[in-house]
Design a protein around this motif. Structure first.
Motif, short mmCIF file in Angstrom:
data_model
loop_
_atom_site.label_atom_id
_atom_site.label_comp_id
_atom_site.label_asym_id
_atom_site.label_seq_id
_atom_site.Cartn_x
_atom_site.Cartn_y
_atom_site.Cartn_z
N LEU A 15 0.82 -1.21 0.00
CA LEU A 15 0.00 0.00 0.00
C LEU A 15 0.85 1.27 0.00
O LEU A 15 0.40 2.31 -0.44
N SER A 16 2.06 1.16 0.54
CA SER A 16 3.00 2.28 0.55
C SER A 16 4.39 1.72 0.86
O SER A 16 4.55 0.52 1.03
N ASP A 17 5.37 2.61 0.97
CA ASP A 17 6.73 2.17 1.31
C ASP A 17 6.83 1.62 2.73
O ASP A 17 7.86 1.07 3.10
N THR A 157 12.09 -5.05 9.04
CA THR A 157 13.35 -4.61 9.63
C THR A 157 13.66 -3.15 9.33
O THR A 157 14.51 -2.56 10.01
N PHE A 158 12.98 -2.57 8.36
CA PHE A 158 13.20 -1.16 8.05
C PHE A 158 12.45 -0.25 9.02
O PHE A 158 12.61 0.96 8.99
N GLN A 159 11.64 -0.83 9.88
CA GLN A 159 11.03 -0.12 10.99
C GLN A 159 11.64 -0.70 12.27
O GLN A 159 12.10 -1.84 12.28
N LYS A 160 11.68 0.03 13.33
CA LYS A 160 12.54 -0.28 14.47
C LYS A 160 11.89 -1.09 15.59
O LYS A 160 12.50 -1.29 16.63
N GLY A 180 12.41 -4.01 2.98
CA GLY A 180 11.92 -2.83 2.28
C GLY A 180 10.72 -3.14 1.40
O GLY A 180 10.47 -4.28 1.03
N LEU A 181 9.99 -2.06 1.13
CA LEU A 181 8.82 -2.12 0.24
C LEU A 181 8.90 -1.04 -0.83
O LEU A 181 7.90 -0.75 -1.49
N SER A 182 10.05 -0.45 -1.03
CA SER A 182 10.22 0.67 -1.95
C SER A 182 9.94 0.28 -3.39
O SER A 182 10.29 -0.83 -3.81
N GLY A 183 9.33 1.20 -4.09
CA GLY A 183 9.07 0.99 -5.52
C GLY A 183 8.12 -0.15 -5.82
O GLY A 183 8.16 -0.72 -6.91
N GLY A 184 7.29 -0.51 -4.86
CA GLY A 184 6.31 -1.58 -5.08
C GLY A 184 6.92 -2.97 -5.10
O GLY A 184 6.31 -3.91 -5.61
#
Length: 189
Positions: A15-17, A157-160, A180-184
């Motif tokens: 839904l988002s990064d 893991t990109f959140q703490k 990560g979820l960047s760029g879909g």
């Protein structure tokens, strides 16, 4: 768990990064065989810990926590998010923000279900910022129970969240780690 990674790739919706929707796996629909395998895996990872209770937060963590408790042959206790007419007045409660809901809620566990004699395994569905997890950990501590560790189905893991819990000296075992979820695109560790 490769089968879980593949299911996340097949059925997860970015839904988002920061937000991954797993309704088809964990949060709305549950695949029973996969959830049974999760319980077996958590039981394998925490074997020999003399666990007396498995705990989770209502509601998405319940299926995996149930199958884990079944493997250990111990009760499952879940923190409720809403007080009802039948709620035990003697309870431990914490006010916690919800990352995905964008609200603050109370979680509570009856004092009748956690004691100083308990060795507790905490199972959670997804850990992002870890606010609800830290709230339930505070409840476990106030009950005098011993937290032997935390099993997480999906750790972002990109959140703490998981890192802050590990910093407290708590063992965290994650079935899948997403970096990560960047760029879909779902990136696994």
């Amino acid at each position: 768990m490769e089968v879980l990674k593949q299911a996340i790739l097949d059925k997860g919706v970015i839904l988002s990064d920061e937000v991954l929707k797993l309704d088809a796996l964990l949060n709305h629909q549950v695949e029973p065989e996969m959830v049974m395998e999760m319980g077996r895996e958590f039981a394998r990872r925490f074997a020999g810990e003399s666990i007396t209770k498995v705990v989770t937060v209502e509601s998405s963590g319940i299926p995996a926590a149930f199958t884990t408790a079944l493997q250990f042959g111990v009760p499952l206790v879940f923190a409720k998010r809403k007080k009802t007419l039948t709620s035990d007045q003697e309870n431990y409660s914490e006010r916690v923000p919800s990352f995905t809901k964008g609200i603050v809620t109370d979680i509570m566990v009856s004092k009748a279900f956690l004691s100083k004699e308990d060795r507790v395994l905490f199972i959670d569905d997804i850990i992002a910022n870890g606010d609800a997890a830290r709230g339930l950990i505070r409840i476990i501590e106030r009950a005098g129970s011993e937290l032997v560790g935390m099993g997480v189905i999906v750790e972002k893991t990109f959140q703490k969240g998981a890192a802050t819990i590990r910093e407290q000296g708590i063992r965290v075992e994650s079935l899948v780690k997403i970096s990560g979820l960047s760029g879909g695109v779902i990136e696994f560790e």
